[in-house]
Design a protein around this motif. Structure first.
Motif, PDB file in Angstrom:
ATOM      1  N   LEU A 158       0.791  -1.227   0.000  1.00  6.29           N
ATOM      2  CA  LEU A 158       0.000   0.000   0.000  1.00  6.29           C
ATOM      3  C   LEU A 158       0.830   1.287   0.000  1.00  6.29           C
ATOM      4  O   LEU A 158       0.537   2.213  -0.773  1.00  6.29           O
ATOM      5  CB  LEU A 158      -0.962  -0.005   1.196  1.00  6.29           C
ATOM      6  CG  LEU A 158      -2.287  -0.739   1.011  1.00  6.29           C
ATOM      7  CD1 LEU A 158      -3.080  -0.734   2.304  1.00  6.29           C
ATOM      8  CD2 LEU A 158      -3.093  -0.113  -0.114  1.00  6.29           C
ATOM      9  N   PRO A 159       1.860   1.408   0.872  1.00  4.51           N
ATOM     10  CA  PRO A 159       2.633   2.654   0.862  1.00  4.51           C
ATOM     11  C   PRO A 159       3.238   2.975  -0.499  1.00  4.51           C
ATOM     12  O   PRO A 159       3.256   4.138  -0.917  1.00  4.51           O
ATOM     13  CB  PRO A 159       3.717   2.396   1.915  1.00  4.51           C
ATOM     14  CG  PRO A 159       3.109   1.394   2.837  1.00  4.51           C
ATOM     15  CD  PRO A 159       2.298   0.508   1.947  1.00  4.51           C
ATOM     16  N   TYR A 160       3.722   1.960  -1.194  1.00  8.30           N
ATOM     17  CA  TYR A 160       4.312   2.186  -2.519  1.00  8.30           C
ATOM     18  C   TYR A 160       3.242   2.593  -3.524  1.00  8.30           C
ATOM     19  O   TYR A 160       3.479   3.431  -4.396  1.00  8.30           O
ATOM     20  CB  TYR A 160       5.046   0.942  -2.996  1.00  8.30           C
ATOM     21  CG  TYR A 160       6.412   0.784  -2.379  1.00  8.30           C
ATOM     22  CD1 TYR A 160       7.521   1.416  -2.924  1.00  8.30           C
ATOM     23  CD2 TYR A 160       6.598  -0.001  -1.252  1.00  8.30           C
ATOM     24  CE1 TYR A 160       8.784   1.273  -2.362  1.00  8.30           C
ATOM     25  CE2 TYR A 160       7.856  -0.152  -0.677  1.00  8.30           C
ATOM     26  CZ  TYR A 160       8.941   0.496  -1.235  1.00  8.30           C
ATOM     27  OH  TYR A 160      10.186   0.364  -0.672  1.00  8.30           O
ATOM     28  N   LEU A 161       2.054   2.000  -3.417  1.00  6.71           N
ATOM     29  CA  LEU A 161       0.966   2.365  -4.318  1.00  6.71           C
ATOM     30  C   LEU A 161       0.502   3.799  -4.076  1.00  6.71           C
ATOM     31  O   LEU A 161      -0.038   4.451  -4.976  1.00  6.71           O
ATOM     32  CB  LEU A 161      -0.215   1.400  -4.145  1.00  6.71           C
ATOM     33  CG  LEU A 161       0.023  -0.057  -4.574  1.00  6.71           C
ATOM     34  CD1 LEU A 161      -1.194  -0.907  -4.256  1.00  6.71           C
ATOM     35  CD2 LEU A 161       0.353  -0.134  -6.069  1.00  6.71           C
ATOM     36  N   LEU A 162       0.714   4.283  -2.845  1.00  4.72           N
ATOM     37  CA  LEU A 162       0.322   5.651  -2.495  1.00  4.72           C
ATOM     38  C   LEU A 162       1.455   6.648  -2.693  1.00  4.72           C
ATOM     39  O   LEU A 162       1.336   7.805  -2.299  1.00  4.72           O
ATOM     40  CB  LEU A 162      -0.166   5.688  -1.040  1.00  4.72           C
ATOM     41  CG  LEU A 162      -1.434   4.868  -0.758  1.00  4.72           C
ATOM     42  CD1 LEU A 162      -1.764   4.889   0.730  1.00  4.72           C
ATOM     43  CD2 LEU A 162      -2.613   5.395  -1.572  1.00  4.72           C
ATOM     44  N   GLY A 163       2.577   6.198  -3.268  1.00  6.94           N
ATOM     45  CA  GLY A 163       3.647   7.121  -3.617  1.00  6.94           C
ATOM     46  C   GLY A 163       4.910   7.043  -2.792  1.00  6.94           C
ATOM     47  O   GLY A 163       5.842   7.824  -3.011  1.00  6.94           O
ATOM     48  N   ALA A 164       5.003   6.114  -1.831  1.00  6.79           N
ATOM     49  CA  ALA A 164       6.214   6.005  -1.009  1.00  6.79           C
ATOM     50  C   ALA A 164       7.395   5.559  -1.873  1.00  6.79           C
ATOM     51  O   ALA A 164       7.233   4.801  -2.833  1.00  6.79           O
ATOM     52  CB  ALA A 164       5.997   5.017   0.127  1.00  6.79           C
ATOM     53  N   THR A 165       8.572   6.012  -1.525  1.00 13.13           N
ATOM     54  CA  THR A 165       9.787   5.629  -2.252  1.00 13.13           C
ATOM     55  C   THR A 165      10.788   4.930  -1.343  1.00 13.13           C
ATOM     56  O   THR A 165      11.894   4.623  -1.764  1.00 13.13           O
ATOM     57  CB  THR A 165      10.446   6.872  -2.881  1.00 13.13           C
ATOM     58  OG1 THR A 165      10.741   7.822  -1.844  1.00 13.13           O
ATOM     59  CG2 THR A 165       9.527   7.510  -3.913  1.00 13.13           C
ATOM     60  N   SER A 166      10.403   4.705  -0.104  1.00 10.60           N
ATOM     61  CA  SER A 166      11.273   4.058   0.877  1.00 10.60           C
ATOM     62  C   SER A 166      10.570   2.843   1.450  1.00 10.60           C
ATOM     63  O   SER A 166       9.329   2.769   1.485  1.00 10.60           O
ATOM     64  CB  SER A 166      11.627   5.038   2.003  1.00 10.60           C
ATOM     65  OG  SER A 166      12.216   4.362   3.092  1.00 10.60           O
ATOM     66  N   LEU A 167      11.363   1.898   1.918  1.00  9.32           N
ATOM     67  CA  LEU A 167      10.798   0.692   2.518  1.00  9.32           C
ATOM     68  C   LEU A 167      10.253   0.935   3.915  1.00  9.32           C
ATOM     69  O   LEU A 167       9.447   0.144   4.410  1.00  9.32           O
ATOM     70  CB  LEU A 167      11.871  -0.411   2.567  1.00  9.32           C
ATOM     71  CG  LEU A 167      11.433  -1.798   3.061  1.00  9.32           C
ATOM     72  CD1 LEU A 167      10.409  -2.411   2.110  1.00  9.32           C
ATOM     73  CD2 LEU A 167      12.631  -2.726   3.227  1.00  9.32           C
ATOM     74  N   LEU A 168      10.639   2.043   4.550  1.00 10.56           N
ATOM     75  CA  LEU A 168      10.272   2.272   5.950  1.00 10.56           C
ATOM     76  C   LEU A 168       8.764   2.303   6.192  1.00 10.56           C
ATOM     77  O   LEU A 168       8.287   1.670   7.145  1.00 10.56           O
ATOM     78  CB  LEU A 168      10.924   3.566   6.450  1.00 10.56           C
ATOM     79  CG  LEU A 168      12.448   3.510   6.588  1.00 10.56           C
ATOM     80  CD1 LEU A 168      12.986   4.863   7.064  1.00 10.56           C
ATOM     81  CD2 LEU A 168      12.856   2.400   7.556  1.00 10.56           C
TER      82      LEU A 168
END
Length: 240
Positions: free
Chosen positions: A175-185
Motif C-alpha cells: 500500500l505505501p508504494y501504491l500511495l507514492g512512497a519511495t522508501s521501505l520504511l
C-alpha cells in the motif's frame, strides 16, 4: 432420571462451541499470514538489491497475484483430495455394514466396552444406534474414524478463503508504494503492525494470549523479511 428430566436438563444447560472443523479458518489464517510475510519479504529482497520503486511495486503486485492464485489452487486440491479420501472410506464402511452387519455391530459395542460401558449395555446401545442404515454409517464413522459425514470441509470455501486472505495480507506492505512512497520504511512499519495484529487476532481462536501470539508472528515475519533483505543486498551487489 427420566427421559423428560434428561431432555429438560440438557436444554437448560445447552451451550455452544466454536466451529473447529470448518474448511475456512485454517486457509484464511494461513493465507493472511503467508501473504503478508511472503510478499513483504519478497519486496524487502528487491529493495535490498537496490531496485527502483517501480520495480518494487511490480514485484509486489506479481507476488500478490501469483501467491493468491497458487494458495487457492493448492488449498482447493488439498481439501478436495482429503474430502474424496474420506468419502471413499465412508463408502467402504457402508459396504461393510451391508455385508457384515453383525460383525460391525460387535465392533461398535466393543468400542463402548473399551470406554468403560458394561458389555450388555454396550451391545444394546450399539443396536439402538445402528437400526437406521444412515445413522449406523454416521455412528461408525464418528467412532471408528473420528469423522462427521455431514461436516466435511468444502474445497471451494477453502480456496476462496485462502485467495482472499492471501491477497489482503500481501496488499498491506504494498500500500505505501501504491500511495507514492519511495522508501521501505513505511511498508516496514505497516507490515510490522499487520504482523502483530494478525497474531493477536489468531489468539481469539486459540488458547494463547493476544500479546504472545502477536509478538511471535512479529518476530517470525520480521526475521523472514530481514534475512531476505540481506540476501537481496548481497546478490544485488554482486549482480550489479
Amino acid at each position: 432420571m427420566s427421559a423428560q428430566d434428561i431432555a429438560e436438563t440438557a436444554e437448560a444447560y445447552a451451550h455452544t462451541h466454536r466451529d473447529v472443523n470448518g474448511g475456512w479458518l485454517r486457509p484464511a489464517v494461513f493465507g493472511a499470514m503467508d501473504g503478508l510475510v511472503s510478499n513483504f519479504a519478497l519486496m524487502s529482497g528487491v529493495v535490498g538489491g537496490a531496485a527502483s520503486s517501480s520495480v518494487v511495486v511490480l514485484t509486489g503486485l506479481a507476488g500478490l497475484a501469483a501467491g493468491a492464485f497458487s494458495m487457492a489452487a493448492g488449498e482447493y486440491t488439498s481439501v478436495a483430495s482429503q474430502r474424496e479420501l474420506v468419502q471413499a472410506e465412508l463408502e467402504i464402511e457402508r459396504l461393510e455394514l451391508k455385508r457384515n452387519p453383525q460383525e460391525e455391530l460387535a465392533e461398535l459395542a466393543q468400542l463402548y466396552v473399551e470406554r468403560g460401558v458394561e458389555p450388555r449395555l454396550a451391545f444394546e446401545v450399539a443396536q439402538q444406534l445402528t437400526r437406521d442404515p444412515e445413522q449406523a454409517l454416521e455412528v461408525h464413522a464418528r467412532e471408528e474414524m473420528g469423522i462427521d459425514p455431514h461436516d466435511l470441509p468444502n474445497p471451494l470455501v477453502a480456496a476462496v478463503s485462502s485467495f482472499t486472505a492471501f491477497g489482503l495480507g500481501a496488499l498491506l506492505p504494498l500500500l505505501p508504494y501504491l500511495l507514492g512512497a519511495t522508501s521501505l520504511l513505511p511498508a516496514l512499519a505497516l507490515a510490522l503492525v499487520g504482523l502483530f495484529l494478525c497474531g493477536a487476532v489468531v489468539s481469539k481462536v486459540t488458547a494463547r494470549s493476544w500479546w504472545f501470539s502477536g509478538l511471535r508472528q512479529l518476530a517470525l515475519g520480521g526475521a523472514a523479511a530481514g534475512i531476505t533483505f540481506l540476501l537481496g543486498h548481497l546478490i544485488g551487489s554482486h549482480v550489479g
